[in-house]
Design a protein around this motif. Structure first.
Motif, PDB file in Angstrom:
ATOM      1  N   ASP A   1       0.991  -1.166  -0.279  1.00  0.00           N
ATOM      2  CA  ASP A   1      -0.039   0.130  -0.023  1.00  0.00           C
ATOM      3  C   ASP A   1       0.868   1.365   0.087  1.00  0.00           C
ATOM      4  N   GLU A   2       0.588   2.057  -0.848  1.00  0.00           N
ATOM      5  CA  GLU A   2       1.351   3.508  -1.149  1.00  0.00           C
ATOM      6  C   GLU A   2       1.473   4.113   0.386  1.00  0.00           C
ATOM      7  N   LYS A   3       0.391   4.183   1.019  1.00  0.00           N
ATOM      8  CA  LYS A   3       0.559   4.911   2.372  1.00  0.00           C
ATOM      9  C   LYS A   3       1.410   4.372   3.200  1.00  0.00           C
ATOM     10  N   HIS A   4       1.681   3.094   3.117  1.00  0.00           N
ATOM     11  CA  HIS A   4       2.607   2.368   4.262  1.00  0.00           C
ATOM     12  C   HIS A   4       4.104   2.814   3.546  1.00  0.00           C
ATOM     13  N   LYS A   5       4.541   2.443   2.625  1.00  0.00           N
ATOM     14  CA  LYS A   5       5.589   2.883   1.704  1.00  0.00           C
ATOM     15  C   LYS A   5       6.111   4.090   2.100  1.00  0.00           C
TER      16      LYS A   5
END
Ligand code: MSP
Length: 540
Positions: A97-101
């Motif tokens: 997930d982009e938010k996590h990265k």
């Protein structure tokens, strides 16, 4: 104000399909989350999948598909399984997930920018190190991998000496801090790890700690991971554990890595956190890396999470493994016996923290004894006898129907076992305590013999009291077991014709309603239908 309860599980590797070890952990956390919802707490249950790393990269390569496509396929299997097993989470952590990265990269940057008086980062450094590297297995080898002759065996293929530059996260500087934290928590009666017998293991591991943690991999060796921010120079990918552990904050409501201290709206929930993990990932990941990572991010000592470490499901004493061909597929089990039977067995037949041997025969036996013979039979008898002798209408005369002692005791034990304060929840015992209420009721039927009471008009009040006691006890048992058997609890309420306006909704169950006397005088019970039909034992 409602208390908060934040519970997480390990996030599962997406390099293969889920097995009963994964299912056990998620059901365990789900039962605890549901119990806290039952209590009226504000609950946040976070689970998910660990999608990066070398193992995933290799599995995807073997199948000849792109890693993202590969993990999406496996992730879908996990999601479908949780749906089938009624695992109800509030947050889903998928590490691609982009938010996590972005969160992982922001954390790396923050730790790099946090400089000491010498102008160097207080937490990270870059170093070149050399070692023996297996080209075939794509990993550095240590002396442990050498055979009795001192050589690396043929399974490693070509082994070469390699120098590599990487980024390291400082652990050694914080060894004494961690030892003090472990001791202080135990001294305060709030051990960092439960069951408490694991505290010693962790303490020993911290004492033996010898090096810092290498948190990068050159992109030449590992592509499937979160790239370091460009400011670190080109070509570094985050080591999978430094990525995976961050899920607990990157997917938590309100976390922001920027401020020196975590935001208050995040901490409000976080302060009640418990990480549910298996015994294999306590050392070093959750017991060493993670507390030090949180310290580096400005978390105070009292904000370092408690670990609830569960044991393993084994097969005839041995580890489940693909190569032994003994992996148990929870999906198949749920299709065969139903999700409730699987949930009941997985949390009911293992002592929290200890290992247990999986056996399909045991699953069937526990289902038949506890659910078909005790609880199901009681529900059936209670409704049938009320229908037969009183047209399904309860007569409650307060003086005649006090709460029996076995119900009071069963409920009290259940509560102290499932909600064990600073100790580990004893789910298997809590389940037994609830089932014992049903057993007590069945004994009451045997001693009171309602069919005999019904023949004697002078015993009418006594018969009313017995019938009320049975129905009311079943109602209480349904509430107590609702975290484990959410579907069956609805079934029991439906048949009791109780709270039907909330049918299908989980708010139907509240611990506060598990008080004696909930069913009113004149209540009309519903019709019995077998809820737990006996399972025929599987062929040997
Ligand atoms: N991806 C890491 C965890 C990262 S958490 C930030 C990982 N994944 S795993 O898929 O290998 O394991 C996930 C969880 O399942 C772990 O807590 C592990 O202990 C648990 N189990 C794996 N096999 C198990 C059994 N046979 N029995 C019970 N639990 C077991 O580790």
């Amino acid at each position: 104000m409602a208390e908060t309860f934040f519970i997480t599980t390990a996030i599962d590797y997406t390099n293969g399909a889920p097995h009963i070890g994964h299912a056990y952990e998620k059901v365990l956390a789900d039962v605890l989350a549901r119990y806290h919802r039952l209590k009226g707490d504000e609950v946040f249950f976070l689970t998910g999948v660990d999608q990066h790393g070398q193992k995933v990269q290799q599995s995807a390569e073997k199948q000849g598909v792109a890693p993202q496509q590969f993990v999406d396929g496996i992730t879908a299997k996990f999601v479908a399984l949780w749906e089938k097993l009624n695992v109800r989470y509030d947050g889903w952590a998928a590490t691609t997930d982009e938010k996590h990265k972005q969160c992982v990269r922001a954390i790396l940057q923050r730790l790099w920018d946090d400089k000491g008086t010498d102008g160097q980062s207080k937490w990270l450094y870059k170093k070149s190190a050399g070692g023996y590297y297996s080209v075939r297995q794509e990993q550095f080898l240590t002396d442990k991998e050498r055979g009795p002759d001192g050589e690396f065996g043929p399974e490693w293929g070509e082994v070469e000496f390699r120098e590599e530059e990487n980024f390291y996260f400082r652990l050694l500087n914080h060894k004494q801090w961690l030892l003090n934290l472990i001791d202080a928590r135990s001294a305060a009666g709030k051990p960092l790890v439960i069951p408490e017998f694991r505290v010693g293991e962790l303490r020993n591991a911290v004492e033996k700690l010898e090096g810092d943690l290498c948190i990068s991999r050159p992109a030449t060796r590992l592509q499937w991971g979160i790239p370091f921010p460009e400011s670190f120079g080109a070509g570094f990918v985050t080591f999978v554990w430094f990525d995976a552990l961050v899920n607990y904050i990157s997917f938590a409501p309100g976390y922001d890595p920027a401020p020196a201290r975590p935001p208050e709206e995040f901490l409000r929930l976080w302060r009640s956190i418990v990480h549910v993990i298996g015994k294999d990932i306590m050392i070093p990941a959750h017991g060493v890396y993670w507390p030090i990572m949180l310290k580096a991010l400005g978390f105070a000592d009292e904000e370092i999470p408690k670990l609830l470490v569960h044991g393993w499901w084994n097969i005839s004493g041995a580890k489940m493994s693909k190569s032994l061909g003994n992996v148990i597929d929870p999906d198949v089990l749920a299709d065969k016996y139903g999700a409730e039977a699987v949930r009941y067995y997985l949390v009911g037949d293992i002592a929290t923290g200890k290992d247990s041997d999986f056996s399909e025969e045991r699953l069937v036996q526990r289902f038949n004894t506890d659910l078909a013979n005790s609880l199901g039979n009681l529900l059936n008898r209670a409704l049938n006898m009320s229908a037969k002798y009183r047209e399904g209408i309860l007569n409650r005369r307060d003086a005649e129907t006090p709460c029996p002692e076995f119900v009071q005791k069963g409920k009290a034990s259940y509560l102290s076992q499932i909600d064990a304060g600073s100790g580990e929840p004893l789910l298997h015992q809590a389940i037994d305590s609830a089932i014992n209420i049903a057993v007590g009721c069945n004994q009451l039927v045997d001693t009171e013999k309602p069919w005999a009471l019904a023949k004697d008009p002078a015993q009418a009040q006594r018969l009313d009291a017995v019938l009320y006691t049975l129905a009311e006890s079943v109602r209480i048992v349904a509430i107590l077991l609702s975290p484990v058997l959410p579907k069956a609890a609805h079934g029991i309420f439906d048949q009791l014709n109780w709270k039907t306006e909330l049918s299908g909704k989980d708010e139907r169950f509240r611990l506060a309603d598990a008080e004696w006397g909930g069913l009113p005088d004149g209540h009309q019970l519903g019709k019995p239908t077998p809820l737990f039909p006996r399972i025929e034992a599987p062929a040997a």
